[in-house]
Scaffold this active site. Structure first.
Site, PDB file in Angstrom:
ATOM      1  N   ASN A  11       0.809  -1.223   0.000  1.00 18.88           N
ATOM      2  CA  ASN A  11       0.000   0.000   0.000  1.00 18.88           C
ATOM      3  C   ASN A  11       0.839   1.269   0.000  1.00 18.88           C
ATOM      4  O   ASN A  11       0.337   2.358  -0.225  1.00 18.88           O
ATOM      5  CB  ASN A  11      -0.969   0.013   1.192  1.00 18.88           C
ATOM      6  CG  ASN A  11      -0.264  -0.167   2.518  1.00 18.88           C
ATOM      7  OD1 ASN A  11       0.693  -0.936   2.617  1.00 18.88           O
ATOM      8  ND2 ASN A  11      -0.701   0.515   3.546  1.00 18.88           N
ATOM      9  N   ARG A  12       2.151   1.139   0.283  1.00 22.83           N
ATOM     10  CA  ARG A  12       3.014   2.334   0.252  1.00 22.83           C
ATOM     11  C   ARG A  12       4.485   1.921   0.090  1.00 22.83           C
ATOM     12  O   ARG A  12       4.821   0.738   0.174  1.00 22.83           O
ATOM     13  CB  ARG A  12       2.814   3.212   1.497  1.00 22.83           C
ATOM     14  CG  ARG A  12       3.062   2.512   2.829  1.00 22.83           C
ATOM     15  CD  ARG A  12       2.519   3.368   3.973  1.00 22.83           C
ATOM     16  NE  ARG A  12       2.603   2.684   5.239  1.00 22.83           N
ATOM     17  CZ  ARG A  12       3.560   2.888   6.150  1.00 22.83           C
ATOM     18  NH1 ARG A  12       4.508   3.771   5.911  1.00 22.83           N
ATOM     19  NH2 ARG A  12       3.550   2.225   7.290  1.00 22.83           N
ATOM     20  N   ILE A  14       8.220   0.915  -0.958  1.00 21.05           N
ATOM     21  CA  ILE A  14       8.791  -0.006  -1.943  1.00 21.05           C
ATOM     22  C   ILE A  14       7.721  -0.988  -2.433  1.00 21.05           C
ATOM     23  O   ILE A  14       7.679  -1.345  -3.610  1.00 21.05           O
ATOM     24  CB  ILE A  14       9.984  -0.769  -1.308  1.00 21.05           C
ATOM     25  CG1 ILE A  14      11.134   0.209  -1.015  1.00 21.05           C
ATOM     26  CG2 ILE A  14      10.454  -1.903  -2.211  1.00 21.05           C
ATOM     27  CD1 ILE A  14      12.270  -0.394  -0.182  1.00 21.05           C
ATOM     28  N   ARG A  34      -3.010  -2.767   6.432  1.00 20.92           N
ATOM     29  CA  ARG A  34      -3.477  -3.110   7.787  1.00 20.92           C
ATOM     30  C   ARG A  34      -4.637  -2.253   8.231  1.00 20.92           C
ATOM     31  O   ARG A  34      -4.760  -1.920   9.402  1.00 20.92           O
ATOM     32  CB  ARG A  34      -2.325  -3.003   8.766  1.00 20.92           C
ATOM     33  CG  ARG A  34      -1.338  -4.140   8.627  1.00 20.92           C
ATOM     34  CD  ARG A  34      -0.262  -4.048   9.649  1.00 20.92           C
ATOM     35  NE  ARG A  34       0.489  -2.803   9.501  1.00 20.92           N
ATOM     36  CZ  ARG A  34       1.364  -2.355  10.390  1.00 20.92           C
ATOM     37  NH1 ARG A  34       1.580  -3.027  11.499  1.00 20.92           N
ATOM     38  NH2 ARG A  34       2.014  -1.225  10.170  1.00 20.92           N
ATOM     39  N   ASP A  48      -2.484  -8.617   8.595  1.00 18.73           N
ATOM     40  CA  ASP A  48      -1.289  -8.428   9.420  1.00 18.73           C
ATOM     41  C   ASP A  48      -0.452  -9.693   9.240  1.00 18.73           C
ATOM     42  O   ASP A  48      -0.912 -10.794   9.599  1.00 18.73           O
ATOM     43  CB  ASP A  48      -1.701  -8.236  10.886  1.00 18.73           C
ATOM     44  CG  ASP A  48      -0.493  -7.912  11.766  1.00 18.73           C
ATOM     45  OD1 ASP A  48       0.594  -8.474  11.520  1.00 18.73           O
ATOM     46  OD2 ASP A  48      -0.649  -7.108  12.697  1.00 18.73           O
ATOM     47  N   VAL A  49       0.741  -9.557   8.697  1.00 16.63           N
ATOM     48  CA  VAL A  49       1.522 -10.758   8.336  1.00 16.63           C
ATOM     49  C   VAL A  49       2.020 -11.546   9.549  1.00 16.63           C
ATOM     50  O   VAL A  49       2.539 -12.649   9.392  1.00 16.63           O
ATOM     51  CB  VAL A  49       2.716 -10.424   7.404  1.00 16.63           C
ATOM     52  CG1 VAL A  49       2.233  -9.866   6.079  1.00 16.63           C
ATOM     53  CG2 VAL A  49       3.712  -9.482   8.077  1.00 16.63           C
ATOM     54  N   TYR A 140      16.502  -5.780  13.720  1.00 14.54           N
ATOM     55  CA  TYR A 140      16.174  -5.704  12.289  1.00 14.54           C
ATOM     56  C   TYR A 140      17.168  -6.518  11.451  1.00 14.54           C
ATOM     57  O   TYR A 140      16.775  -7.276  10.561  1.00 14.54           O
ATOM     58  CB  TYR A 140      16.191  -4.229  11.904  1.00 14.54           C
ATOM     59  CG  TYR A 140      15.820  -3.894  10.481  1.00 14.54           C
ATOM     60  CD1 TYR A 140      14.493  -3.965  10.049  1.00 14.54           C
ATOM     61  CD2 TYR A 140      16.783  -3.451   9.576  1.00 14.54           C
ATOM     62  CE1 TYR A 140      14.154  -3.607   8.751  1.00 14.54           C
ATOM     63  CE2 TYR A 140      16.452  -3.094   8.288  1.00 14.54           C
ATOM     64  CZ  TYR A 140      15.132  -3.170   7.870  1.00 14.54           C
ATOM     65  OH  TYR A 140      14.803  -2.806   6.589  1.00 14.54           O
ATOM     66  N   LYS A 144      16.427  -9.684   9.084  1.00 13.43           N
ATOM     67  CA  LYS A 144      16.710  -9.648   7.638  1.00 13.43           C
ATOM     68  C   LYS A 144      17.733 -10.728   7.261  1.00 13.43           C
ATOM     69  O   LYS A 144      17.643 -11.333   6.190  1.00 13.43           O
ATOM     70  CB  LYS A 144      17.191  -8.259   7.229  1.00 13.43           C
ATOM     71  CG  LYS A 144      16.137  -7.152   7.398  1.00 13.43           C
ATOM     72  CD  LYS A 144      14.876  -7.422   6.607  1.00 13.43           C
ATOM     73  CE  LYS A 144      13.996  -6.189   6.447  1.00 13.43           C
ATOM     74  NZ  LYS A 144      12.714  -6.510   5.788  1.00 13.43           N
ATOM     75  N   ILE A 173      16.601   3.750   0.811  1.00 14.87           N
ATOM     76  CA  ILE A 173      15.561   4.080  -0.169  1.00 14.87           C
ATOM     77  C   ILE A 173      14.636   5.126   0.467  1.00 14.87           C
ATOM     78  O   ILE A 173      14.276   4.996   1.646  1.00 14.87           O
ATOM     79  CB  ILE A 173      14.738   2.812  -0.543  1.00 14.87           C
ATOM     80  CG1 ILE A 173      15.647   1.651  -1.012  1.00 14.87           C
ATOM     81  CG2 ILE A 173      13.674   3.160  -1.580  1.00 14.87           C
ATOM     82  CD1 ILE A 173      16.347   1.826  -2.338  1.00 14.87           C
TER      83      ILE A 173
HETATM   84  P1  NDP Z   1       7.354   1.660   4.715  1.00 11.56           P
HETATM   85  O1  NDP Z   1       7.515   1.974   6.161  1.00 11.56           O
HETATM   86  O2  NDP Z   1       7.147   2.756   3.726  1.00 11.56           O
HETATM   87  O3  NDP Z   1       6.213   0.574   4.509  1.00 11.56           O
HETATM   88  C1  NDP Z   1       6.184  -0.583   5.298  1.00 11.56           C
HETATM   89  C2  NDP Z   1       5.064  -1.460   4.782  1.00 11.56           C
HETATM   90  O4  NDP Z   1       5.032  -2.646   5.589  1.00 11.56           O
HETATM   91  C3  NDP Z   1       3.700  -0.785   4.926  1.00 11.56           C
HETATM   92  O5  NDP Z   1       2.917  -1.129   3.821  1.00 11.56           O
HETATM   93  C4  NDP Z   1       3.158  -1.418   6.197  1.00 11.56           C
HETATM   94  O6  NDP Z   1       1.741  -1.484   6.236  1.00 11.56           O
HETATM   95  C5  NDP Z   1       3.705  -2.827   6.053  1.00 11.56           C
HETATM   96  N1  NDP Z   1       3.691  -3.543   7.332  1.00 11.56           N
HETATM   97  C6  NDP Z   1       4.372  -3.262   8.461  1.00 11.56           C
HETATM   98  N2  NDP Z   1       4.072  -4.146   9.439  1.00 11.56           N
HETATM   99  C7  NDP Z   1       3.166  -5.010   8.892  1.00 11.56           C
HETATM  100  C8  NDP Z   1       2.466  -6.138   9.381  1.00 11.56           C
HETATM  101  N3  NDP Z   1       2.628  -6.583  10.637  1.00 11.56           N
HETATM  102  N4  NDP Z   1       1.609  -6.771   8.560  1.00 11.56           N
HETATM  103  C9  NDP Z   1       1.428  -6.335   7.285  1.00 11.56           C
HETATM  104  N5  NDP Z   1       2.054  -5.275   6.764  1.00 11.56           N
HETATM  105  C10 NDP Z   1       2.916  -4.616   7.565  1.00 11.56           C
HETATM  106  O7  NDP Z   1       8.679   0.828   4.370  1.00 11.56           O
HETATM  107  P2  NDP Z   1       9.544   0.652   3.045  1.00 11.56           P
HETATM  108  O8  NDP Z   1       8.696   0.710   1.839  1.00 11.56           O
HETATM  109  O9  NDP Z   1      10.720   1.524   3.170  1.00 11.56           O
HETATM  110  O10 NDP Z   1      10.063  -0.833   3.295  1.00 11.56           O
HETATM  111  C11 NDP Z   1       9.580  -1.954   2.591  1.00 11.56           C
HETATM  112  C12 NDP Z   1      10.520  -3.110   2.882  1.00 11.56           C
HETATM  113  O11 NDP Z   1      11.836  -2.753   2.465  1.00 11.56           O
HETATM  114  C13 NDP Z   1      10.626  -3.448   4.367  1.00 11.56           C
HETATM  115  O12 NDP Z   1      10.708  -4.830   4.537  1.00 11.56           O
HETATM  116  C14 NDP Z   1      11.920  -2.775   4.778  1.00 11.56           C
HETATM  117  O13 NDP Z   1      12.489  -3.397   5.892  1.00 11.56           O
HETATM  118  C15 NDP Z   1      12.744  -2.943   3.525  1.00 11.56           C
HETATM  119  N6  NDP Z   1      13.852  -2.016   3.402  1.00 11.56           N
HETATM  120  C16 NDP Z   1      13.648  -0.654   3.314  1.00 11.56           C
HETATM  121  C17 NDP Z   1      14.717   0.192   3.199  1.00 11.56           C
HETATM  122  C18 NDP Z   1      14.577   1.668   3.084  1.00 11.56           C
HETATM  123  O14 NDP Z   1      15.619   2.372   3.107  1.00 11.56           O
HETATM  124  N7  NDP Z   1      13.387   2.221   2.954  1.00 11.56           N
HETATM  125  C19 NDP Z   1      16.097  -0.316   3.198  1.00 11.56           C
HETATM  126  C20 NDP Z   1      16.197  -1.742   3.286  1.00 11.56           C
HETATM  127  C21 NDP Z   1      15.105  -2.546   3.378  1.00 11.56           C
HETATM  128  P3  NDP Z   1       0.872  -0.270   6.898  1.00 11.56           P
HETATM  129  O15 NDP Z   1       0.755   0.791   5.851  1.00 11.56           O
HETATM  130  O16 NDP Z   1      -0.421  -0.922   7.231  1.00 11.56           O
HETATM  131  O17 NDP Z   1       1.652   0.198   8.108  1.00 11.56           O
END
Ligand code: NDP
Length: 234
Positions: A11-12, A14, A34, A48-49, A140, A144, A173
């Site tokens: 939903n947002r 990456i 969520r 919720d995963v 974290y 990972k 990112i």
């Molecule tokens: P955001 O914080 O922008 O988005 C996180 C996403 O994960 C949201 O859609 C959120 O849903 C969802 N989420 C969190 N907890 C749960 C849960 N329990 N069940 C279902 N959905 C959940 O993060 P990014 O887009 O930056 O990150 C995406 C992935 O990339 C992650 O795994 C992150 O660890 C990884 N990553 C990101 C980096 C970065 O620099 N941005 C670097 C390295 C890895 P909701 O909207 O409902 O909260």
């Protein structure tokens, strides 16, 4: 690309960039959220995963509405940064449950259908910090790094079924996750990246979409950094 993709946390950030790239490539794409909903052009399912029942319900709904899931992107993730000395068990466990257990739960559910259809693509979104370590992120990076071990084992188990399992390891990112950092910390972080900038969500999404595509049919068990060279510097 044809067929159905499910992107957790699509939903947002990456996840959304990935869902958009897969939809542009011709796939029918579902994303989890969520409770905040999903962009109108994508099929949203609440999930919720961390919860196996919600994962099962979400897959069942996607299968009913769009068809069998041929591509899974396990992208949902959270950070809860603390130094080890002050990290409470709940900070440690919740980050593991979301990133690692969550990836296992969705991959396990996806594999059921993929084995039946003799093929599929699973892409897990980890982080380069799993390879290098990161101060304040022991929870974290443990999660990972665990995802990488999980992916390699699953890749071995599933290769003969035509199912690939790969990992994308993004560096910095620009998303809500990194927007939380103070401006000075982001400037400092970017200065340490060989490319001297943060990546865009679309740049991580392009690598994920490649591993999810037919073009990656002979690639399994790999970890692909998308980090502007960051992991070379450590
Ligand atoms: P955001 O914080 O922008 O988005 C996180 C996403 O994960 C949201 O859609 C959120 O849903 C969802 N989420 C969190 N907890 C749960 C849960 N329990 N069940 C279902 N959905 C959940 O993060 P990014 O887009 O930056 O990150 C995406 C992935 O990339 C992650 O795994 C992150 O660890 C990884 N990553 C990101 C980096 C970065 O620099 N941005 C670097 C390295 C890895 P909701 O909207 O409902 O909260």
């Amino acid at each position: 690309m044809t067929g159905v993709a499910l992107v957790t946390g699509g939903n947002r950030g990456i996840g959304l960039a990935t869902a958009t790239a897969l939809a542009k490539a011709g796939m029918r794409v579902a994303v989890t959220h969520r409770g905040g909903g999903a962009p109108a052009e994508l099929f949203g399912v609440r999930c919720d995963v961390r919860d196996a029942e919600q994962v099962d319900r979400a897959f069942t709904e996607v299968e009913r509405e769009l068809g069998p899931v041929g591509v899974l992107v396990a992208n949902a993730g959270v950070t809860r940064d603390r130094l080890v000395a002050t990290m409470g068990p709940e900070d440690f466990e919740d980050v593991l449950r979301t990133n690692l257990t969550g990836a296992y739960l969705v991959a396990r559910r996806a594999v059921r259908g993929m084995v039946r259809h003799r093929g599929g693509r699973i892409v897990l979104v980890a982080s380069v910090s799993a390879l290098t370590g990161a101060r304040g992120q022991a929870n974290y990076t443990a999660a990972k790094a665990g995802m990488i071990g999980f992916a390699r084992s699953a890749a071995l188990e599933l290769a003969s079924r035509g199912i690939t399992v790969n990992v994308v390891a993004p560096g910095w990112i620009s998303t809500d996750m990194t927007d939380e950092l103070p401006e000075a910390a982001r400037v400092e972080a970017a200065a340490h990246v060989p490319m001297r900038r943060f990546g865009a969500p679309e740049e991580a999404a392009a690598a994920i979409a490649f591993l999810a595509s037919d073009a990656a049919s002979y690639v399994t068990g790999v970890v692909l950094p998308v980090d502007g060279g960051l992991s070379l510097e450590r």
